[in-house]
Design a protein around this motif. Structure first.
Motif, PDB file in Angstrom:
ATOM      1  N   GLU A   1      -0.175  47.459  10.327  1.00 34.89           N
ATOM      2  CA  GLU A   1      -1.323  47.207  11.212  1.00 34.89           C
ATOM      3  C   GLU A   1      -0.866  46.975  12.656  1.00 34.89           C
ATOM      4  OE1 GLU A   1      -5.105  47.480  11.592  1.00 34.89           O
ATOM      5  OE2 GLU A   1      -4.463  47.209   9.508  1.00 34.89           O
ATOM      6  N   ASN A   2       0.232  46.253  12.823  1.00 31.82           N
ATOM      7  CA  ASN A   2       0.729  45.956  14.178  1.00 31.82           C
ATOM      8  C   ASN A   2       1.781  46.965  14.655  1.00 31.82           C
ATOM      9  OD1 ASN A   2      -0.850  43.634  14.429  1.00 31.82           O
ATOM     10  ND2 ASN A   2       0.636  42.478  13.203  1.00 31.82           N
ATOM     11  N   ASN A   3       2.011  47.983  13.856  1.00 28.53           N
ATOM     12  CA  ASN A   3       3.029  48.986  14.239  1.00 28.53           C
ATOM     13  C   ASN A   3       2.500  50.397  14.007  1.00 28.53           C
ATOM     14  OD1 ASN A   3       5.644  47.398  14.841  1.00 28.53           O
ATOM     15  ND2 ASN A   3       4.886  46.478  12.957  1.00 28.53           N
ATOM     16  N   ILE A   4       1.342  50.670  14.579  1.00 29.36           N
ATOM     17  CA  ILE A   4       0.726  51.983  14.356  1.00 29.36           C
ATOM     18  C   ILE A   4       1.611  53.111  14.877  1.00 29.36           C
ATOM     19  CG2 ILE A   4      -0.694  51.785  16.449  1.00 29.36           C
ATOM     20  CD1 ILE A   4      -2.775  53.552  14.992  1.00 29.36           C
ATOM     21  N   TRP A   5       2.477  52.796  15.860  1.00 25.03           N
ATOM     22  CA  TRP A   5       3.377  53.819  16.408  1.00 25.03           C
ATOM     23  C   TRP A   5       4.215  54.454  15.321  1.00 25.03           C
ATOM     24  CZ3 TRP A   5       8.310  52.826  15.128  1.00 25.03           C
ATOM     25  CH2 TRP A   5       8.637  51.502  14.817  1.00 25.03           C
ATOM     26  N   LEU A   6       4.534  53.656  14.261  1.00 26.49           N
ATOM     27  CA  LEU A   6       5.364  54.199  13.181  1.00 26.49           C
ATOM     28  C   LEU A   6       4.586  55.290  12.439  1.00 26.49           C
ATOM     29  CD1 LEU A   6       7.938  54.186  11.475  1.00 26.49           C
ATOM     30  CD2 LEU A   6       6.918  52.401  10.074  1.00 26.49           C
ATOM     31  N   TYR A   7       3.320  54.993  12.155  1.00 27.20           N
ATOM     32  CA  TYR A   7       2.513  56.012  11.469  1.00 27.20           C
ATOM     33  C   TYR A   7       2.317  57.225  12.374  1.00 27.20           C
ATOM     34  CZ  TYR A   7      -0.947  58.607   9.028  1.00 27.20           C
ATOM     35  OH  TYR A   7      -1.583  59.642   8.400  1.00 27.20           O
ATOM     36  N   LEU A   8       2.111  56.965  13.678  1.00 30.35           N
ATOM     37  CA  LEU A   8       1.930  58.103  14.608  1.00 30.35           C
ATOM     38  C   LEU A   8       3.172  58.979  14.651  1.00 30.35           C
ATOM     39  CD1 LEU A   8      -0.023  56.687  17.670  1.00 30.35           C
ATOM     40  CD2 LEU A   8      -0.837  58.129  15.812  1.00 30.35           C
ATOM     41  N   PHE A   9       4.339  58.347  14.630  1.00 27.32           N
ATOM     42  CA  PHE A   9       5.587  59.123  14.605  1.00 27.32           C
ATOM     43  C   PHE A   9       5.626  60.001  13.349  1.00 27.32           C
ATOM     44  CE2 PHE A   9      10.007  59.536  13.132  1.00 27.32           C
ATOM     45  CZ  PHE A   9      10.524  60.277  14.194  1.00 27.32           C
ATOM     46  N   HIS A  10       5.290  59.398  12.200  1.00 28.35           N
ATOM     47  CA  HIS A  10       5.285  60.162  10.944  1.00 28.35           C
ATOM     48  C   HIS A  10       4.272  61.313  11.033  1.00 28.35           C
ATOM     49  CE1 HIS A  10       5.286  61.137   6.722  1.00 28.35           C
ATOM     50  NE2 HIS A  10       3.976  60.921   6.670  1.00 28.35           N
ATOM     51  N   LEU A  11       3.098  61.014  11.604  1.00 34.68           N
ATOM     52  CA  LEU A  11       2.057  62.044  11.693  1.00 34.68           C
ATOM     53  C   LEU A  11       2.488  63.197  12.605  1.00 34.68           C
ATOM     54  CD1 LEU A  11      -0.781  62.666  10.648  1.00 34.68           C
ATOM     55  CD2 LEU A  11      -1.722  61.520  12.654  1.00 34.68           C
ATOM     56  N   ILE A  12       3.153  62.868  13.709  1.00 35.44           N
ATOM     57  CA  ILE A  12       3.644  63.919  14.621  1.00 35.44           C
ATOM     58  C   ILE A  12       4.632  64.824  13.882  1.00 35.44           C
ATOM     59  CG2 ILE A  12       5.108  64.341  16.659  1.00 35.44           C
ATOM     60  CD1 ILE A  12       3.763  61.853  17.939  1.00 35.44           C
ATOM     61  N   VAL A  13       5.581  64.205  13.175  1.00 31.98           N
ATOM     62  CA  VAL A  13       6.583  64.990  12.415  1.00 31.98           C
ATOM     63  C   VAL A  13       5.877  65.869  11.389  1.00 31.98           C
ATOM     64  CG1 VAL A  13       8.503  64.812  10.762  1.00 31.98           C
ATOM     65  CG2 VAL A  13       8.442  63.316  12.756  1.00 31.98           C
ATOM     66  N   LEU A  14       4.898  65.276  10.711  1.00 32.50           N
ATOM     67  CA  LEU A  14       4.171  65.997   9.653  1.00 32.50           C
ATOM     68  C   LEU A  14       3.376  67.175  10.214  1.00 32.50           C
ATOM     69  CD1 LEU A  14       3.387  65.424   6.558  1.00 32.50           C
ATOM     70  CD2 LEU A  14       1.234  64.651   7.518  1.00 32.50           C
ATOM     71  N   VAL A  15       2.686  66.940  11.331  1.00 39.34           N
ATOM     72  CA  VAL A  15       1.857  68.012  11.904  1.00 39.34           C
ATOM     73  C   VAL A  15       2.759  69.123  12.463  1.00 39.34           C
ATOM     74  CG1 VAL A  15       0.055  68.563  13.591  1.00 39.34           C
ATOM     75  CG2 VAL A  15      -0.027  66.398  12.393  1.00 39.34           C
ATOM     76  N   GLN A  16       3.863  68.748  13.089  1.00 41.36           N
ATOM     77  CA  GLN A  16       4.812  69.776  13.575  1.00 41.36           C
ATOM     78  C   GLN A  16       5.349  70.582  12.391  1.00 41.36           C
ATOM     79  OE1 GLN A  16       7.331  66.963  15.544  1.00 41.36           O
ATOM     80  NE2 GLN A  16       6.632  67.532  17.587  1.00 41.36           N
ATOM     81  N   TRP A  17       5.646  69.889  11.328  1.00 40.97           N
ATOM     82  CA  TRP A  17       6.150  70.555  10.121  1.00 40.97           C
ATOM     83  C   TRP A  17       5.098  71.527   9.577  1.00 40.97           C
ATOM     84  CZ3 TRP A  17      10.667  70.933   7.561  1.00 40.97           C
ATOM     85  CH2 TRP A  17      10.649  71.354   6.231  1.00 40.97           C
ATOM     86  N   ALA A  18       3.867  71.030   9.450  1.00 39.82           N
ATOM     87  CA  ALA A  18       2.805  71.826   8.803  1.00 39.82           C
ATOM     88  C   ALA A  18       2.330  72.991   9.668  1.00 39.82           C
ATOM     89  CB  ALA A  18       1.617  70.924   8.466  1.00 39.82           C
ATOM     90  N   LEU A  19       2.316  72.800  11.004  1.00 38.49           N
ATOM     91  CA  LEU A  19       1.744  73.846  11.863  1.00 38.49           C
ATOM     92  C   LEU A  19       2.782  74.767  12.495  1.00 38.49           C
ATOM     93  CD1 LEU A  19      -1.181  72.030  13.729  1.00 38.49           C
ATOM     94  CD2 LEU A  19      -1.188  73.214  11.536  1.00 38.49           C
ATOM     95  N   ILE A  20       4.048  74.342  12.490  1.00 40.18           N
ATOM     96  CA  ILE A  20       5.068  75.189  13.137  1.00 40.18           C
ATOM     97  C   ILE A  20       6.166  75.608  12.150  1.00 40.18           C
ATOM     98  CG2 ILE A  20       6.799  75.301  14.979  1.00 40.18           C
ATOM     99  CD1 ILE A  20       5.026  73.352  16.570  1.00 40.18           C
ATOM    100  N   ILE A  21       6.796  74.619  11.520  1.00 47.17           N
ATOM    101  CA  ILE A  21       7.973  74.957  10.699  1.00 47.17           C
ATOM    102  C   ILE A  21       7.583  75.678   9.402  1.00 47.17           C
ATOM    103  CG2 ILE A  21      10.014  74.008   9.522  1.00 47.17           C
ATOM    104  CD1 ILE A  21       9.831  71.684  11.633  1.00 47.17           C
ATOM    105  N   VAL A  22       6.509  75.211   8.742  1.00 52.64           N
ATOM    106  CA  VAL A  22       6.121  75.871   7.486  1.00 52.64           C
ATOM    107  C   VAL A  22       5.624  77.301   7.724  1.00 52.64           C
ATOM    108  CG1 VAL A  22       4.497  75.831   5.542  1.00 52.64           C
ATOM    109  CG2 VAL A  22       5.735  73.754   6.182  1.00 52.64           C
ATOM    110  N   PRO A  23       4.663  77.519   8.603  1.00 56.85           N
ATOM    111  CA  PRO A  23       4.183  78.911   8.733  1.00 56.85           C
ATOM    112  C   PRO A  23       5.114  79.847   9.508  1.00 56.85           C
ATOM    113  CG  PRO A  23       2.911  77.458  10.179  1.00 56.85           C
ATOM    114  CD  PRO A  23       3.828  76.584   9.390  1.00 56.85           C
ATOM    115  N   PHE A  24       5.874  79.317  10.490  1.00 60.74           N
ATOM    116  CA  PHE A  24       6.614  80.211  11.395  1.00 60.74           C
ATOM    117  C   PHE A  24       8.124  79.974  11.417  1.00 60.74           C
ATOM    118  CE2 PHE A  24       2.430  79.199  13.393  1.00 60.74           C
ATOM    119  CZ  PHE A  24       1.802  80.380  12.998  1.00 60.74           C
ATOM    120  N   GLY A  25       8.602  78.962  10.724  1.00 60.83           N
ATOM    121  CA  GLY A  25      10.022  78.620  10.808  1.00 60.83           C
ATOM    122  C   GLY A  25      10.785  78.936   9.527  1.00 60.83           C
TER     123      GLY A  25
END
Ligand code: SF4
Ligand code: SF4
Length: 347
Positions: free
Chosen positions: A304-328
């Motif tokens: 709850e007090n460290n949302i940045w950690l979840y945001l970091f995970h979400l950024i990695v996940l979205v980069q993975w799902a939208l760039i590395i999986v389809p085009f990498g």
């Protein structure tokens, strides 16, 4: 008559490259390759096609996918031409050719463009979180919906059409007449290779590497299943929670070993890393690590007090799902399995 592209070597340079001038066609590479057979002989054939600029013949060939990159051919090449690296380069190039969006090719050829794409995705996630006033529950809920939507969309819009293109280039266009019953009978081959990559065991002294890849695939699929379908971050089931920890640790440990090998360059396979190779292992590592940390923070009631950690995970996940999986590099896993399947039904 086969069309010749005299600029093919130059084109390949952007995907990794190979010194065509160094090769004097001795055939040692094919002789030492444990996976090369009488009917599926490589890598020298690919070297010859490349030297002659027979781009269409390479595009219609499944052989670049039959190589599991043990590096023996490179080790024994008397001219230091690095034929194993050529096979890897051809796989990158083929990935770009199969991709109807042409984005794979753009990202493989341009590191700055890849960095911009990654940054844009990161900025998009942060803007989204700002729009939600950094409300953890809301951001996590949308993050979970995104995971499911991304899998369905990437598969139907990008990967499926690309597999159909691969089929067109390698089966339909060369004129193979494969009866429907062969497609049905051979389908098991596709899944066996997808989940086990057992052909890699055919490479000499490759058991440990095969095992690492095998548990990485199991760990990756396990994490995907646990987070997407069992909603790991919200689950209260002890079994799901422990299983999630286990698979994320597996990913973390195996990818650390892969990154270490690439830094050390002690094995033939990890000597020549392109940006796409680095991005693949480092992002897998970050995914395993950040998923583990997010769940740990949830269990310690610290998220709850460290949302940045979840945001970091979400950024990695979205980069993975939208760039590395389809085009990498992730697509290699898919195309290789289909190559084994297509080879089986055309032989
Ligand atoms: S071993 Fe080297 S020089 Fe000989 S055919 Fe293969 S790539 Fe060419
Ligand atoms: S890297 Fe290994 S599997 Fe690939 S062509 Fe060379 S010897 Fe064969």
């Amino acid at each position: 008559m086969t069309p010749i592209n005299t600029e093919f070597g130059k084109k390949l340079e952007k995907y990794g490259g190979f010194d065509f001038n160094a090769c004097y066609n001795c055939g040692t590479c094919t002789a030492v390759c444990s996976l090369s057979t009488e009917t599926d002989s490589f890598p020298r054939e690919m070297v010859r096609f490349g030297v002659l600029g027979m781009e269409d013949d390479i595009k219609s060939s499944l052989k670049p996918w039959l190589c599991y990159y043990c590096g023996d051919c490179t080790k024994y090449c008397p001219q230091d031409a690095k034929p194993g690296e050529l096979m890897m380069t051809l796989r990158r190039w083929l990935t770009a050719e199969y991709d109807w969006t042409r984005l794979s090719g753009l990202l493989y050829r341009s590191l700055p463009l890849s960095i911009v794409a990654m940054l844009l995705v990161a900025a998009g996630v942060i803007l989204f979180a700002i729009g939600r006033n950094f409300n953890l529950e809301s951001v996590m809920h949308t993050g979970h919906i995104f995971e499911m939507a991304a899998i369905a969309t990437v598969f139907t819009v990008i990967l499926l059409p690309n597999i159909i293109r691969m089929w067109w280039f390698t089966i339909r266009k060369p004129g193979y007449k494969v009866p429907l019953k062969s497609y049905i009978k051979g389908i098991g081959e596709l899944f066996v290779h997808m989940f086990t990559q057992k052909r890699a065991l055919g490479c000499d002294d490759n058991q440990l590497r095969w095992f690492e890849h095998f548990i990485l695939v199991i760990g990756y699929l396990g994490l995907l299943f646990t987070t997407v379908f069992l909603d790991w971050f919200s689950s209260t089931s002890l079994f799901v929670i422990i299983f999630g920890y286990l698979v994320s640790v597996i990913i973390f440990i195996v990818t650390i070993d892969f990154v270490y090998d690439r830094i050390k360059k002690s094995k033939e396979i990890s000597k020549y890393s392109q940006p796409s190779d680095w991005v693949f292992v480092v992002w897998l590592l970050l995914m395993g690590f950040s998923a583990f940390a997010v769940r740990l923070f949830i269990d310690l009631k610290l998220l709850e007090n460290n949302i940045w950690l979840y945001l970091f995970h979400l950024i990695v996940l979205v980069q993975w799902a939208l760039i590395i999986v389809p085009f990498g590099k992730w697509t290699h896993f898919l195309y290789r399995s289909f190559a084994m399947y297509f080879t089986k039904i055309t032989n």
